[in-house]
Design an enzyme around this catalytic site. Structure first.
Site, PDB file in Angstrom:
ATOM      1  N   GLU A   1      -2.350   0.343 -10.895  1.00  0.00           N
ATOM      2  CA  GLU A   1      -3.031   0.954  -9.539  1.00  0.00           C
ATOM      3  C   GLU A   1      -4.395   0.218  -9.173  1.00  0.00           C
ATOM      4  O   GLU A   1      -4.914  -0.309  -8.005  1.00  0.00           O
ATOM      5  CB  GLU A   1      -3.415   2.298  -9.836  1.00  0.00           C
TER       6      GLU A   1
ATOM      7  N   ASP B   1      -5.214  -2.071  -5.830  1.00  0.00           N
ATOM      8  CA  ASP B   1      -5.966  -1.899  -5.029  1.00  0.00           C
ATOM      9  C   ASP B   1      -6.827  -3.302  -4.613  1.00  0.00           C
ATOM     10  O   ASP B   1      -7.103  -3.591  -3.424  1.00  0.00           O
ATOM     11  CB  ASP B   1      -6.937  -1.000  -5.498  1.00  0.00           C
TER      12      ASP B   1
ATOM     13  N   ASP C   1      -1.233   5.796  -4.634  1.00  0.00           N
ATOM     14  CA  ASP C   1      -1.681   5.108  -5.866  1.00  0.00           C
ATOM     15  C   ASP C   1      -0.187   4.365  -6.408  1.00  0.00           C
ATOM     16  O   ASP C   1      -0.575   3.388  -6.870  1.00  0.00           O
ATOM     17  CB  ASP C   1      -1.858   6.270  -7.024  1.00  0.00           C
TER      18      ASP C   1
ATOM     19  N   GLU D   1      -0.202   0.958  -4.612  1.00  0.00           N
ATOM     20  CA  GLU D   1      -0.899  -0.044  -5.008  1.00  0.00           C
ATOM     21  C   GLU D   1      -0.638  -0.563  -6.421  1.00  0.00           C
ATOM     22  O   GLU D   1      -0.530  -1.627  -6.701  1.00  0.00           O
ATOM     23  CB  GLU D   1      -2.242   0.660  -5.345  1.00  0.00           C
TER      24      GLU D   1
END
EC number: 3.1.26.3
Length: 226
Positions: free
Chosen positions: A45, A49, A118, A121
């Site tokens: 995650e 991101d 989440d 990502e």
């Protein structure tokens, strides 16, 4: 290690064929089901991101070479925020392949916006680690598609716009008050009222506080006619 038929189908929806299947398996593994022999997707995650952010920043600069930072920043935020990531996750039915613990499954984890965002990502990071930056960029641009070109010229969210309206008139920031909460704990429904110091107010109801606040701010913006 081979992917299950379910994950193979998902990788086709994603548009990336994994040479290292274990990375995708880790990307769809939620922390609620971890064990000493199974890693969760939290580190992915974190990486995903950053990969998403770089791709979006690059895409926005290319889409509008003359846009100042003041316009690029809200457009960027609109494209990388939780709601956008969760929307893309639903588009490719990511929820169907998530590996969740029993408690998360019972509480509707496959539909939770934060969990989907989440995981999206994490999947982006998996593509990056498996195929490199070009593969990740290609997947992101394909999945986000017209969202990039259709993002509003001024993509400020309604709460930001309402606060700026109030400040421009010397008012204190709007107040958001939860006036009701209904539904089960795993699927609550919130009613939020936004109030201006000068008197006007509006209410809205949604499945998350953020959505209800945004909807209330949108309604109040229409009332004050900015």
């Amino acid at each position: 290690m081979k992917l299950s038929a379910e994950l193979n189908a998902f990788s086709q929806r994603l548009g990336h064929s994994f040479t290292k299947p274990e990375i995708l398996i880790r990307a769809v593994t939620h922390s609620s089901i971890v064990s000493p022999h199974r890693d969760d997707n939290q580190r992915l995650e974190f990486l995903g991101d950053r990969v998403l952010g770089l791709v979006m920043a690059e895409a926005l600069l290319k889409a509008d070479p003359s846009a100042p930072e003041g316009l690029l920043a809200p457009r960027y935020n609109a494209l990388v925020r939780r709601e956008a990531c969760a929307d893309v996750a639903r588009q490719i039915d990511l929820g169907a392949v998530l590996k969740l613990g029993r408690s998360e499954m019972k509480s509707g984890g496959r539909r939770k916006e934060a969990l989907l965002a989440d995981a999206m990502e994490a999947v982006i990071a998996a593509v990056y680690q498996d195929g490199g930056f070009d593969a990740a960029r290609s997947a992101i641009l394909r999945l986000w598609g017209d969202r990039i070109h259709n993002v509003a010229a001024d993509a400020r969210d309604a709460k930001t716009a309402l606060q700026e309206w109030a400040q421009a008139r010397g008012e204190v920031p709007p107040q958001y008050v939860e006036v009701a909460r209904t539904g089960p704990d795993h699927q609550p429904v919130f009613t939020i009222e936004v109030r201006l110091a000068s008197g006007p107010s509006e209410r809205a109801t949604a499945g998350s506080k953020r959505h209800a606040e945004q909807a209330a701010a949108t309604a109040l913006l229409k009332k004050v006619d900015i």
